[in-house]
Design a protein around this motif. Structure first.
Motif, PDB file in Angstrom:
ATOM      1  N   GLU A  18       3.405  13.233  -2.957  1.00 34.34           N
ATOM      2  CA  GLU A  18       4.028  12.440  -4.011  1.00 34.34           C
ATOM      3  C   GLU A  18       3.520  10.997  -3.968  1.00 34.34           C
ATOM      4  O   GLU A  18       3.215  10.400  -4.990  1.00 34.34           O
ATOM      5  CB  GLU A  18       5.543  12.460  -3.858  1.00 34.34           C
ATOM      6  CG  GLU A  18       6.265  11.722  -4.958  1.00 34.34           C
ATOM      7  CD  GLU A  18       7.771  11.724  -4.760  1.00 34.34           C
ATOM      8  OE1 GLU A  18       8.458  11.180  -5.636  1.00 34.34           O
ATOM      9  OE2 GLU A  18       8.241  12.259  -3.738  1.00 34.34           O
ATOM     10  N   ALA A  19       3.405  10.456  -2.766  1.00 36.62           N
ATOM     11  CA  ALA A  19       2.903   9.085  -2.617  1.00 36.62           C
ATOM     12  C   ALA A  19       1.468   8.986  -3.110  1.00 36.62           C
ATOM     13  O   ALA A  19       1.098   8.007  -3.774  1.00 36.62           O
ATOM     14  CB  ALA A  19       2.997   8.649  -1.159  1.00 36.62           C
ATOM     15  N   LYS A  20       0.657   9.992  -2.810  1.00 34.31           N
ATOM     16  CA  LYS A  20      -0.730   9.999  -3.290  1.00 34.31           C
ATOM     17  C   LYS A  20      -0.779  10.063  -4.804  1.00 34.31           C
ATOM     18  O   LYS A  20      -1.604   9.401  -5.442  1.00 34.31           O
ATOM     19  CB  LYS A  20      -1.490  11.185  -2.700  1.00 34.31           C
ATOM     20  CG  LYS A  20      -1.851  11.034  -1.250  1.00 34.31           C
ATOM     21  CD  LYS A  20      -2.604  12.255  -0.768  1.00 34.31           C
ATOM     22  CE  LYS A  20      -2.836  12.236   0.727  1.00 34.31           C
ATOM     23  NZ  LYS A  20      -3.516  13.448   1.188  1.00 34.31           N
ATOM     24  N   GLN A  21       0.092  10.872  -5.411  1.00 33.45           N
ATOM     25  CA  GLN A  21       0.107  10.990  -6.867  1.00 33.45           C
ATOM     26  C   GLN A  21       0.504   9.679  -7.514  1.00 33.45           C
ATOM     27  O   GLN A  21      -0.084   9.276  -8.511  1.00 33.45           O
ATOM     28  CB  GLN A  21       1.074  12.084  -7.308  1.00 33.45           C
ATOM     29  CG  GLN A  21       0.453  13.452  -7.351  1.00 33.45           C
ATOM     30  CD  GLN A  21       1.385  14.464  -8.003  1.00 33.45           C
ATOM     31  OE1 GLN A  21       2.594  14.322  -7.945  1.00 33.45           O
ATOM     32  NE2 GLN A  21       0.801  15.458  -8.610  1.00 33.45           N
ATOM     33  N   VAL A  22       1.503   9.003  -6.955  1.00 34.87           N
ATOM     34  CA  VAL A  22       1.944   7.728  -7.508  1.00 34.87           C
ATOM     35  C   VAL A  22       0.811   6.716  -7.424  1.00 34.87           C
ATOM     36  O   VAL A  22       0.526   6.002  -8.397  1.00 34.87           O
ATOM     37  CB  VAL A  22       3.210   7.226  -6.773  1.00 34.87           C
ATOM     38  CG1 VAL A  22       3.516   5.779  -7.139  1.00 34.87           C
ATOM     39  CG2 VAL A  22       4.394   8.121  -7.096  1.00 34.87           C
ATOM     40  N   THR A  23       0.155   6.660  -6.285  1.00 35.17           N
ATOM     41  CA  THR A  23      -0.961   5.729  -6.111  1.00 35.17           C
ATOM     42  C   THR A  23      -2.071   6.022  -7.108  1.00 35.17           C
ATOM     43  O   THR A  23      -2.616   5.106  -7.732  1.00 35.17           O
ATOM     44  CB  THR A  23      -1.510   5.820  -4.674  1.00 35.17           C
ATOM     45  OG1 THR A  23      -0.450   5.545  -3.762  1.00 35.17           O
ATOM     46  CG2 THR A  23      -2.634   4.829  -4.455  1.00 35.17           C
ATOM     47  N   GLY A  24      -2.393   7.285  -7.294  1.00 40.23           N
ATOM     48  CA  GLY A  24      -3.429   7.665  -8.250  1.00 40.23           C
ATOM     49  C   GLY A  24      -3.039   7.321  -9.673  1.00 40.23           C
ATOM     50  O   GLY A  24      -3.862   6.843 -10.454  1.00 40.23           O
ATOM     51  N   SER A  25      -1.785   7.528 -10.022  1.00 37.19           N
ATOM     52  CA  SER A  25      -1.314   7.213 -11.371  1.00 37.19           C
ATOM     53  C   SER A  25      -1.379   5.720 -11.645  1.00 37.19           C
ATOM     54  O   SER A  25      -1.769   5.292 -12.731  1.00 37.19           O
ATOM     55  CB  SER A  25       0.120   7.712 -11.560  1.00 37.19           C
ATOM     56  OG  SER A  25       0.168   9.108 -11.478  1.00 37.19           O
ATOM     57  N   VAL A  26      -0.998   4.931 -10.661  1.00 32.62           N
ATOM     58  CA  VAL A  26      -1.060   3.469 -10.821  1.00 32.62           C
ATOM     59  C   VAL A  26      -2.502   3.030 -11.004  1.00 32.62           C
ATOM     60  O   VAL A  26      -2.810   2.188 -11.853  1.00 32.62           O
ATOM     61  CB  VAL A  26      -0.408   2.762  -9.608  1.00 32.62           C
ATOM     62  CG1 VAL A  26      -0.715   1.281  -9.606  1.00 32.62           C
ATOM     63  CG2 VAL A  26       1.083   3.007  -9.609  1.00 32.62           C
ATOM     64  N   ARG A  27      -3.401   3.615 -10.229  1.00 34.82           N
ATOM     65  CA  ARG A  27      -4.815   3.260 -10.317  1.00 34.82           C
ATOM     66  C   ARG A  27      -5.360   3.602 -11.708  1.00 34.82           C
ATOM     67  O   ARG A  27      -6.062   2.800 -12.326  1.00 34.82           O
ATOM     68  CB  ARG A  27      -5.596   3.991  -9.234  1.00 34.82           C
ATOM     69  CG  ARG A  27      -7.020   3.513  -9.097  1.00 34.82           C
ATOM     70  CD  ARG A  27      -7.717   4.204  -7.931  1.00 34.82           C
ATOM     71  NE  ARG A  27      -7.073   3.859  -6.663  1.00 34.82           N
ATOM     72  CZ  ARG A  27      -6.727   4.744  -5.744  1.00 34.82           C
ATOM     73  NH1 ARG A  27      -6.951   6.014  -5.922  1.00 34.82           N
ATOM     74  NH2 ARG A  27      -6.153   4.351  -4.622  1.00 34.82           N
ATOM     75  N   VAL A  28      -5.037   4.795 -12.209  1.00 38.07           N
ATOM     76  CA  VAL A  28      -5.509   5.210 -13.534  1.00 38.07           C
ATOM     77  C   VAL A  28      -4.924   4.305 -14.604  1.00 38.07           C
ATOM     78  O   VAL A  28      -5.623   3.895 -15.531  1.00 38.07           O
ATOM     79  CB  VAL A  28      -5.143   6.695 -13.788  1.00 38.07           C
ATOM     80  CG1 VAL A  28      -5.361   7.066 -15.235  1.00 38.07           C
ATOM     81  CG2 VAL A  28      -5.972   7.595 -12.880  1.00 38.07           C
ATOM     82  N   SER A  29      -3.642   3.958 -14.483  1.00 44.75           N
ATOM     83  CA  SER A  29      -3.007   3.077 -15.463  1.00 44.75           C
ATOM     84  C   SER A  29      -3.662   1.700 -15.471  1.00 44.75           C
ATOM     85  O   SER A  29      -3.875   1.114 -16.531  1.00 44.75           O
ATOM     86  CB  SER A  29      -1.512   2.937 -15.157  1.00 44.75           C
ATOM     87  OG  SER A  29      -0.867   4.169 -15.292  1.00 44.75           O
ATOM     88  N   ALA A  30      -3.975   1.194 -14.305  1.00 44.93           N
ATOM     89  CA  ALA A  30      -4.621  -0.119 -14.220  1.00 44.93           C
ATOM     90  C   ALA A  30      -5.986  -0.080 -14.903  1.00 44.93           C
ATOM     91  O   ALA A  30      -6.349  -1.009 -15.640  1.00 44.93           O
ATOM     92  CB  ALA A  30      -4.757  -0.550 -12.768  1.00 44.93           C
TER      93      ALA A  30
END
Length: 52
Positions: A18-30
């Motif tokens: 879950e932590a990896k997914q959140v980090t990836g989502s934030v990166r994609v959003s940025a």
């Protein structure tokens, strides 16, 4: 491994994923925001130059 230890291990793995997914989502959003700002700036500049 006991059943309890196995369940705890699975919970830990799920939390890490879950932590990896959140980090990836934030990166994609940025990246999406950065690309939108760059494209907006280019379009604004082209529009401004065409009015001059």
């Amino acid at each position: 491994m006991t059943d309890t230890a196995n369940k705890q291990r699975n919970r830990d793995i799920a939390r890490n994923e879950e932590a990896k997914q959140v980090t990836g989502s934030v990166r994609v959003s940025a990246w999406a925001i950065a690309v939108a700002v760059i494209i907006g700036g280019i379009l604004f500049t082209l529009g401004w130059l065409s009015l001059r």
